[in-house]
Write a protein that holds these residues in place. Structure first.
Motif, PDB file in Angstrom:
ATOM      1  N   UNK A  91       0.829  -1.205   0.000  1.00 17.56           N
ATOM      2  CA  UNK A  91       0.000   0.000   0.000  1.00 17.56           C
ATOM      3  C   UNK A  91       0.862   1.254   0.000  1.00 17.56           C
ATOM      4  N   UNK A  92       0.267   2.377  -0.380  1.00 16.25           N
ATOM      5  CA  UNK A  92       0.920   3.656  -0.160  1.00 16.25           C
ATOM      6  C   UNK A  92       0.875   3.968   1.334  1.00 16.25           C
ATOM      7  N   UNK A  93       1.911   4.639   1.829  1.00 21.76           N
ATOM      8  CA  UNK A  93       2.016   4.902   3.262  1.00 21.76           C
ATOM      9  C   UNK A  93       2.150   6.400   3.486  1.00 21.76           C
ATOM     10  N   UNK A 125       2.652  11.310   1.115  1.00 23.68           N
ATOM     11  CA  UNK A 125       3.032   9.906   1.213  1.00 23.68           C
ATOM     12  C   UNK A 125       4.546   9.750   1.045  1.00 23.68           C
ATOM     13  N   UNK A 126       5.065   8.659   1.600  1.00 26.01           N
ATOM     14  CA  UNK A 126       6.425   8.273   1.279  1.00 26.01           C
ATOM     15  C   UNK A 126       6.505   7.924  -0.209  1.00 26.01           C
ATOM     16  N   UNK A 127       7.687   8.070  -0.792  1.00 23.42           N
ATOM     17  CA  UNK A 127       7.878   7.632  -2.174  1.00 23.42           C
ATOM     18  C   UNK A 127       7.436   6.179  -2.293  1.00 23.42           C
ATOM     19  N   UNK A 128       6.608   5.887  -3.286  1.00 32.18           N
ATOM     20  CA  UNK A 128       6.007   4.550  -3.362  1.00 32.18           C
ATOM     21  C   UNK A 128       7.032   3.512  -3.803  1.00 32.18           C
ATOM     22  N   UNK A 165       0.457   1.199  -7.206  1.00 31.24           N
ATOM     23  CA  UNK A 165      -0.182   0.737  -5.967  1.00 31.24           C
ATOM     24  C   UNK A 165      -1.633   0.321  -6.232  1.00 31.24           C
ATOM     25  N   UNK A 166      -2.303  -0.119  -5.173  1.00 35.40           N
ATOM     26  CA  UNK A 166      -3.710  -0.539  -5.259  1.00 35.40           C
ATOM     27  C   UNK A 166      -3.891  -1.601  -6.349  1.00 35.40           C
ATOM     28  N   UNK A 167      -3.059  -2.623  -6.292  1.00 40.57           N
ATOM     29  CA  UNK A 167      -3.086  -3.683  -7.304  1.00 40.57           C
ATOM     30  C   UNK A 167      -2.971  -5.039  -6.627  1.00 40.57           C
ATOM     31  N   UNK A 168      -3.457  -6.055  -7.299  1.00 41.00           N
ATOM     32  CA  UNK A 168      -3.339  -7.426  -6.809  1.00 41.00           C
ATOM     33  C   UNK A 168      -3.261  -8.372  -7.999  1.00 41.00           C
ATOM     34  N   UNK A 169      -2.475  -9.431  -7.833  1.00 38.91           N
ATOM     35  CA  UNK A 169      -2.349 -10.476  -8.846  1.00 38.91           C
ATOM     36  C   UNK A 169      -3.094 -11.713  -8.380  1.00 38.91           C
ATOM     37  N   UNK A 170      -3.843 -12.324  -9.282  1.00 38.65           N
ATOM     38  CA  UNK A 170      -4.502 -13.603  -9.019  1.00 38.65           C
ATOM     39  C   UNK A 170      -4.060 -14.592 -10.092  1.00 38.65           C
ATOM     40  N   UNK A 171      -3.634 -15.774  -9.660  1.00 35.70           N
ATOM     41  CA  UNK A 171      -3.271 -16.857 -10.579  1.00 35.70           C
ATOM     42  C   UNK A 171      -4.216 -18.025 -10.367  1.00 35.70           C
ATOM     43  N   UNK A 172      -4.650 -18.606 -11.462  1.00 33.02           N
ATOM     44  CA  UNK A 172      -5.459 -19.817 -11.418  1.00 33.02           C
ATOM     45  C   UNK A 172      -4.667 -20.908 -12.120  1.00 33.02           C
ATOM     46  N   UNK A 173      -4.347 -21.977 -11.389  1.00 32.39           N
ATOM     47  CA  UNK A 173      -3.537 -23.056 -11.953  1.00 32.39           C
ATOM     48  C   UNK A 173      -4.329 -23.847 -12.986  1.00 32.39           C
TER      49      UNK A 173
END
Length: 443
Positions: A27-29, A36-39, A54-62
């Protein structure tokens, strides 16, 4: 982006068929007020995606039952107005095209989408217990899936630690990673040389730090990899000193532990040198002892040998030197084995001789082989990256020769294990006594 896609495919191949993995970025802080601190991205997330926002997520489906593996990104939506203030955003469609994901959605849709993605998945992989907010979010997803039980939908029946798989992958650096680490270490080595050349008696430690930071940034490094240590005189005997506000004095040594981060990869170099440009006899004696320990540690870096051999080799040289120089009482400890058995050396050498290096300064990966009985030190393999950093720190004490008081020395290099031994990445930073003295004379 092919190397990131290849890593995702390797990870998915290690997962249970049909299982789902989820990995958010950092996350950004807030630093203070509305600033904010440098991301800086999460290392695991960036290792698999190369995606910087930021504000991202990875999803993997095998892969499962003939269905190929899928990679799914959740990220911020395009927002032209916010781009005026904060800069470019890829948006889901742009990120999918630029970074090679199979699907991409707005981050605001992740809860609804995960309830769909997890339906009938046999297992879930994520960073168990690492992030309380993620743990709560996962519980919400599972609850939403279980609410569909009357429709015959099942929730994952097991959870696995995703980071354990990623740690083993990240432990071995590929050619691209090694090239980036070489460049980072070269920039940092040049910064150390610049600091040596700039140092004059009476300068403040923060003035020397400024020379380092300037060299990092002007060569394209995005950040210092950690808070630089610029420790003169007795400050060099404080392992994690970083106040960097003392005035240097002629006759003292300066210990600099500093490295830059370039494109997500850290360097970590320590050099020790005389403020006035010439080592005194006691300083040179201790410096050459540490240098001998450094050489012994390097010689122990051989594929197939235990990681711990490096530390044991350095510790032997240092302890024998402590006995020879009177730092340890020869009448009390007749051999270095006696001194080591009673941990007498830890008065002057109290840390390990190195650590893994990579996207994190103290990089991921176990130091012991947990698959074997007794959990022995794991054996070195080509592609591993590590530091070699023996040192000696002599604080004033009874029965310690006064000529060595307040001398702190550490010599640290970045190293890659190769098929036939090792390769030093940080050779741009002078290490030998004559090299250092020559440089500081401006030659």
């Amino acid at each position: 982006m092919s190397r990131f896609a290849a890593r995702r495919a390797r990870l998915a191949a290690q997962m249970q068929p049909g299982a789902v993995a989820v990995l958010p970025t950092a996350p950004e802080v807030t630093r203070n007020g509305d600033s904010e601190y440098a991301y800086r991205h999460d290392s695991y997330f960036y290792y698999l995606t190369g995606f910087p926002e930021p504000e991202s997520a990875l999803v993997l489906v095998a892969a499962n039952a003939g269905k190929p593996a899928r990679s799914i990104l959740f990220c911020r939506e395009k927002n032209v107005e916010r781009e005026i203030w904060d800069g470019y955003r890829y948006g889901p469609a742009g990120a999918q095209a630029a970074f090679g994901f199979d699907e991409a959605y707005p981050i605001g849709d992740i809860d609804a989408q995960m309830a769909r993605i997890l339906a009938d998945a046999p297992a879930l992989y994520y960073a168990l217990g690492r992030n309380a907010a993620l743990d709560a979010q996962v519980q919400g997803w599972l609850k939403a899936v279980r609410a569909q039980a009357r429709l015959g939908v099942t929730a994952p029946s097991s959870a696995h630690d995703l980071l354990a798989l990623l740690d083993e992958m990240r432990l071995l650096k590929d050619d691209d990673e090694q090239a980036t680490m070489l460049r980072a270490a070269t920039i940092s080595g040049q910064a150390h040389a610049r600091a040596m050349l700039a140092t004059k008696p009476g300068m403040y430690e923060y003035e020397i730090e400024a020379e380092l930071l300037y060299e990092f940034r002007r060569n394209g490094a995005q950040f210092p990899a950690y808070t630089p240590i610029v420790a003169s005189g007795a400050n060099a005997c404080i392992l994690h000193y970083n106040a960097n506000n003392a005035q240097t004095r002629d006759g003292d040594l300066v210990l600099i532990d500093a490295g830059c981060e370039l494109d997500g990869y850290a360097s970590d170099i320590t050099r020790t040198y005389p403020v006035g440009g010439t080592f005194s006899k006691p300083q040179r004696t201790l410096y050459e002892l540490v240098l001998a320990a450094h050489s012994a540690a390097l010689a122990a870096i051989v594929p197939g040998r235990p990681y711990s051999d490096m530390h044991e080799a350095a510790m032997r040289v240092l302890t024998e030197g402590m006995l020879d120089l009177g730092l340890l009482d020869r009448t009390k400890y007749r051999t270095f084995e006696d001194a080591i058995a009673e941990r007498a050396h830890t008065q002057f050498y109290m840390h390990g001789t190195g650590h893994w290096l990579g996207m994190d300064v103290h990089d991921v990966g176990a130091y012991k082989d947990t698959a074997l009985e007794g959990k022995p030190s794991r054996r070195l393999v080509p592609g591993m990256a590590l530091t070699v950093e023996p040192g000696i720190y002599v604080r004033p004490a009874e029965n310690v020769p006064e000529q060595y008081w307040n001398i702190g020395i550490r010599i640290e290099d970045d190293v890659i294990v190769t098929e036939d031994g090792y390769r030093i990445l940080s050779g741009a930073a002078p290490r030998q006594v004559l090299e250092i003295e020559k440089l500081m004379r401006g030659a």
